[in-house]
Design a protein around this motif. Structure first.
Motif, mmCIF file in Angstrom:
data_model
loop_
_atom_site.group_PDB
_atom_site.id
_atom_site.type_symbol
_atom_site.label_atom_id
_atom_site.label_comp_id
_atom_site.label_asym_id
_atom_site.label_seq_id
_atom_site.Cartn_x
_atom_site.Cartn_y
_atom_site.Cartn_z
ATOM 1 N N VAL A 1 0.820 -1.207 0.000
ATOM 2 C CA VAL A 1 0.000 0.000 0.000
ATOM 3 C C VAL A 1 0.856 1.260 0.000
ATOM 4 N N GLU A 2 1.825 1.321 0.877
ATOM 5 C CA GLU A 2 2.634 2.531 1.009
ATOM 6 C C GLU A 2 3.385 2.895 -0.276
ATOM 7 N N PRO A 3 4.040 1.950 -0.967
ATOM 8 C CA PRO A 3 4.700 2.325 -2.223
ATOM 9 C C PRO A 3 3.712 2.814 -3.287
ATOM 10 N N TYR A 4 2.524 2.216 -3.317
ATOM 11 C CA TYR A 4 1.512 2.642 -4.279
ATOM 12 C C TYR A 4 1.076 4.072 -3.978
ATOM 13 N N LEU A 5 0.831 4.364 -2.699
ATOM 14 C CA LEU A 5 0.433 5.716 -2.323
ATOM 15 C C LEU A 5 1.542 6.722 -2.605
ATOM 16 N N ASN A 6 2.764 6.356 -2.323
ATOM 17 C CA ASN A 6 3.885 7.264 -2.590
ATOM 18 C C ASN A 6 4.033 7.542 -4.080
ATOM 19 N N GLN A 7 3.752 6.535 -4.891
ATOM 20 C CA GLN A 7 3.831 6.713 -6.341
ATOM 21 C C GLN A 7 2.705 7.618 -6.827
ATOM 22 N N ARG A 8 1.513 7.473 -6.262
ATOM 23 C CA ARG A 8 0.365 8.273 -6.681
ATOM 24 C C ARG A 8 0.460 9.718 -6.191
ATOM 25 N N ILE A 9 1.074 9.920 -5.047
ATOM 26 C CA ILE A 9 1.164 11.258 -4.459
ATOM 27 C C ILE A 9 2.626 11.702 -4.503
ATOM 28 N N GLU A 10 3.053 12.142 -5.662
ATOM 29 C CA GLU A 10 4.422 12.627 -5.788
ATOM 30 C C GLU A 10 4.426 14.121 -5.491
ATOM 31 N N VAL A 11 5.245 14.507 -4.556
ATOM 32 C CA VAL A 11 5.359 15.908 -4.179
ATOM 33 C C VAL A 11 6.742 16.395 -4.603
ATOM 34 N N LYS A 12 6.745 17.463 -5.360
ATOM 35 C CA LYS A 12 8.025 18.021 -5.796
ATOM 36 C C LYS A 12 8.670 18.755 -4.636
ATOM 37 N N GLN A 13 9.924 18.484 -4.388
ATOM 38 C CA GLN A 13 10.640 19.092 -3.270
ATOM 39 C C GLN A 13 11.040 20.530 -3.581
ATOM 40 N N GLU A 14 11.354 20.816 -4.835
ATOM 41 C CA GLU A 14 11.841 22.143 -5.179
ATOM 42 C C GLU A 14 10.718 23.051 -5.676
ATOM 43 N N SER A 15 9.549 22.923 -5.101
ATOM 44 C CA SER A 15 8.417 23.765 -5.476
ATOM 45 C C SER A 15 8.671 25.185 -4.996
ATOM 46 N N SER A 16 8.509 26.142 -5.896
ATOM 47 C CA SER A 16 8.806 27.533 -5.547
ATOM 48 C C SER A 16 7.637 28.215 -4.848
ATOM 49 N N GLY A 17 6.450 27.653 -4.934
ATOM 50 C CA GLY A 17 5.310 28.232 -4.266
ATOM 51 C C GLY A 17 4.550 29.247 -5.102
ATOM 52 N N SER A 18 5.024 29.566 -6.281
ATOM 53 C CA SER A 18 4.306 30.519 -7.126
ATOM 54 C C SER A 18 3.853 29.816 -8.402
ATOM 55 N N LEU A 19 2.692 30.204 -8.871
ATOM 56 C CA LEU A 19 2.150 29.613 -10.082
ATOM 57 C C LEU A 19 2.404 30.547 -11.261
ATOM 58 N N PRO A 20 2.804 29.998 -12.395
ATOM 59 C CA PRO A 20 2.981 30.862 -13.564
ATOM 60 C C PRO A 20 1.622 31.343 -14.061
ATOM 61 N N VAL A 21 1.533 32.607 -14.407
ATOM 62 C CA VAL A 21 0.290 33.189 -14.885
ATOM 63 C C VAL A 21 0.460 33.554 -16.348
ATOM 64 N N SER A 22 -0.442 33.068 -17.163
ATOM 65 C CA SER A 22 -0.389 33.368 -18.583
ATOM 66 C C SER A 22 -0.938 34.766 -18.831
ATOM 67 N N PRO A 23 -0.217 35.614 -19.547
ATOM 68 C CA PRO A 23 -0.738 36.959 -19.831
ATOM 69 C C PRO A 23 -2.045 36.919 -20.612
ATOM 70 N N VAL A 24 -2.202 35.921 -21.477
ATOM 71 C CA VAL A 24 -3.427 35.812 -22.264
ATOM 72 C C VAL A 24 -4.618 35.574 -21.343
ATOM 73 N N GLY A 25 -4.459 34.741 -20.329
ATOM 74 C CA GLY A 25 -5.533 34.482 -19.385
ATOM 75 C C GLY A 25 -5.889 35.710 -18.577
ATOM 76 N N VAL A 26 -4.869 36.500 -18.210
ATOM 77 C CA VAL A 26 -5.112 37.730 -17.458
ATOM 78 C C VAL A 26 -5.875 38.718 -18.327
ATOM 79 N N TYR A 27 -5.496 38.835 -19.590
ATOM 80 C CA TYR A 27 -6.182 39.753 -20.495
ATOM 81 C C TYR A 27 -7.626 39.302 -20.720
#
Length: 70
Positions: A22-48
């Motif tokens: 169970v644990e390896p399956y859950l770890n594979q399904r829930i991959e968390v990136k360690q180097e996450s910067s915490g900011s989401l890229p915003v597309s200028p087209v979406g903002v417009y």
């Protein structure tokens, strides 16, 4: 005493099954990136696009409010 040993073995088997399957399956399904910067890229087209709709709605409400006063 045999009942206690049997329950201990059952518990150990369940814990082993969880850690082996169970644990390896859950770890594979829930991959968390360690180097996450915490900011989401915003597309200028979406903002417009969102800004355009917001301006259009605001203009609509302003015009409707003006027509109601007349």
């Amino acid at each position: 005493m045999d009942e206690l040993k049997r329950k201990f073995k059952q518990r150990q088997a369940l814990e082993d099954a969880y850690s082996n399957f169970v644990e390896p399956y859950l770890n594979q399904r829930i991959e968390v990136k360690q180097e996450s910067s915490g900011s989401l890229p915003v597309s200028p087209v979406g903002v417009y696009y969102a800004s355009g709709w917001l301006l259009l709605v605001m203009l609509y409400f302003i015009l409707m409010r003006g027509f109601q006063r007349s």
